[in-house]
Design an enzyme around this catalytic site. Structure first.
Site, mmCIF file in Angstrom:
data_model
loop_
_atom_site.group_PDB
_atom_site.id
_atom_site.type_symbol
_atom_site.label_atom_id
_atom_site.label_comp_id
_atom_site.label_asym_id
_atom_site.label_seq_id
_atom_site.Cartn_x
_atom_site.Cartn_y
_atom_site.Cartn_z
ATOM 1 N N THR A 7 42.358 56.602 45.460
ATOM 2 C CA THR A 7 43.349 55.716 44.856
ATOM 3 C C THR A 7 42.687 54.637 44.007
ATOM 4 O O THR A 7 41.468 54.609 43.858
ATOM 5 C CB THR A 7 44.222 55.096 45.971
ATOM 6 O OG1 THR A 7 45.299 54.371 45.385
ATOM 7 C CG2 THR A 7 43.398 54.164 46.858
ATOM 8 N N PHE A 26 46.471 55.493 38.378
ATOM 9 C CA PHE A 26 47.553 54.523 38.240
ATOM 10 C C PHE A 26 48.039 54.469 36.792
ATOM 11 O O PHE A 26 47.253 54.584 35.858
ATOM 12 C CB PHE A 26 47.072 53.142 38.686
ATOM 13 C CG PHE A 26 47.066 52.971 40.185
ATOM 14 C CD1 PHE A 26 46.880 54.046 41.041
ATOM 15 C CD2 PHE A 26 47.253 51.717 40.739
ATOM 16 C CE1 PHE A 26 46.874 53.877 42.416
ATOM 17 C CE2 PHE A 26 47.254 51.531 42.121
ATOM 18 C CZ PHE A 26 47.064 52.617 42.968
ATOM 19 N N ASP A 80 56.572 56.896 47.469
ATOM 20 C CA ASP A 80 55.632 55.774 47.455
ATOM 21 C C ASP A 80 56.239 54.623 48.253
ATOM 22 O O ASP A 80 56.615 53.583 47.715
ATOM 23 C CB ASP A 80 55.364 55.351 46.013
ATOM 24 C CG ASP A 80 54.176 54.405 45.888
ATOM 25 O OD1 ASP A 80 53.432 54.255 46.884
ATOM 26 O OD2 ASP A 80 53.989 53.822 44.816
ATOM 27 N N LYS A 103 43.137 58.026 52.418
ATOM 28 C CA LYS A 103 43.224 57.337 51.134
ATOM 29 C C LYS A 103 42.075 56.334 51.016
ATOM 30 O O LYS A 103 41.882 55.486 51.892
ATOM 31 C CB LYS A 103 44.571 56.627 51.051
ATOM 32 C CG LYS A 103 45.090 56.386 49.662
ATOM 33 C CD LYS A 103 46.533 55.916 49.748
ATOM 34 C CE LYS A 103 47.086 55.592 48.374
ATOM 35 N NZ LYS A 103 48.443 55.010 48.492
#
Length: 316
Positions: free
Chosen positions: A156, A178, A17, A132
């Site tokens: 995302t 998340f 990441d 994304k």
């Protein structure tokens, strides 16, 4: 002794990441993922300065309005950085569509195809790219179309079961639910023990993972946005986990045994397959203040960093 990072790599695909090439080379992940915030940080690193110049010169040569040139600069820079990263990882790079397009399906489709074309011009096939996109209703519908075109997507800013269910129904290649940002919201808004397996972000990803596996969905679950290694440890066995370099280092420094917490073989869910209408999706999001607030906040934050990146490029 085997480090926890090495143990994790045996049961979960580890994704970097970060946009920092040196960190990626050090921890040898399979894939890497970037976003506007990480791109902004990468653009400030000395080793990337030549890429910024290349992106600006290319965009200037293409002409167009000021905004069109800025769009071209940031897209070209994303591809240039993506190409550098792909030189040192065996898998895929996730490259994000401008967050300001999160509520525009047609514009998201156009920008995604443009990124794929730019990668193709750089000699990189779409099999090594994930586009994304924010997990809005509009973003999910764009991903549905892109997947049908053979362009794989990473959805995302995913905070809710409604988003996850809609992504699976759309045939999305991968989602990034998340973890840490969910924990942030609960710490700010509710009281309770949010440690270990009680972490609400961990519980969210675990629920999504079990729903996908129990119902036979092929969509990959990639936990993201971690605040501590405890969250990573609780999700060991998840399809993929995207981890920042600092947390990879903590796992590297830890030699304790790492038990598997998630597995497709043991996945159970009381929820059967859902195919949500737009109205049902929006109502479920409306009933989830955490997801609604964190999604909006995330889009605003990424959009702000996109503007900062444009400003940085404009000054070169």
């Amino acid at each position: 002794m085997t480090t926890q990072l090495e143990q994790l790599k045996q049961i979960t695909t580890v994704v970097a990441d970060t946009g920092d090439i040196e960190a990626i080379a050090r921890f040898t992940p399979v894939d890497a993922t970037t976003n506007p915030s990480l791109m902004l940080k990468a653009a400030e690193l000395p080793q990337y300065q030549s890429l910024l110049v290349t992106a600006k010169e290319w965009a200037t040569g293409k002409g167009g309005s000021e905004q069109e040139q800025l769009d071209n600069m940031t897209d070209r820079l994303a591809v240039e950085i993506g190409r550098e990263i792909l030189n040192i990882i065996p898998g895929r790079i996730s490259t994000e569509v401008d967050a300001r397009l999160s509520f525009n399906t047609a514009a998201t489709l156009e920008r995604a195809r443009k990124l794929i074309d730019l990668y193709a011009e750089a000699g990189i096939g779409k099999e090594r790219i994930l586009i994304k996109i924010a997990s809005t209703w509009e973003g999910i519908q764009a991903a549905r179309q892109l997947e049908q075109e053979g362009i794989n997507c990473n959805l995302t800013l995913l905070f809710s079961f409604a988003q996850a269910a809609a992504c699976a129904d759309a045939g999305v290649f991968l989602i990034s639910p998340f973890v840490g940002r969910i924990l942030d919201w609960y710490k700010a808004n509710e009281e309770g023990d949010f440690s270990g397996a009680n972490d609400p972000g961990v519980l969210s990803v675990t629920n999504i993972y079990n729903y996908y596996k129990a119902n036979g969905y092929n969509t990959i679950v990639m936990g993201a946005s971690f605040r501590n290694i405890g969250e990573i440890q609780e999700l060991a066995g998840c399809d993929r986990l995207t981890v920042a370099p600092a947390l990879m280092q903590e796992l590297e420094d830890n030699n304790a045994a790492l038990p598997t917490k998630l597995s497709a073989a043991n996945a159970t869910s009381e929820q059967g397959k859902l195919s949500l209408s737009e109205a049902e999706f929006r109502w479920m999001m409306n009933e989830d203040p955490m997801a609604t607030e964190k999604l909006a906040q995330g889009i605003r934050s990424f959009a702000a960093d996109q503007v900062k990146l444009e400003q940085l490029l404009a000054k070169i």
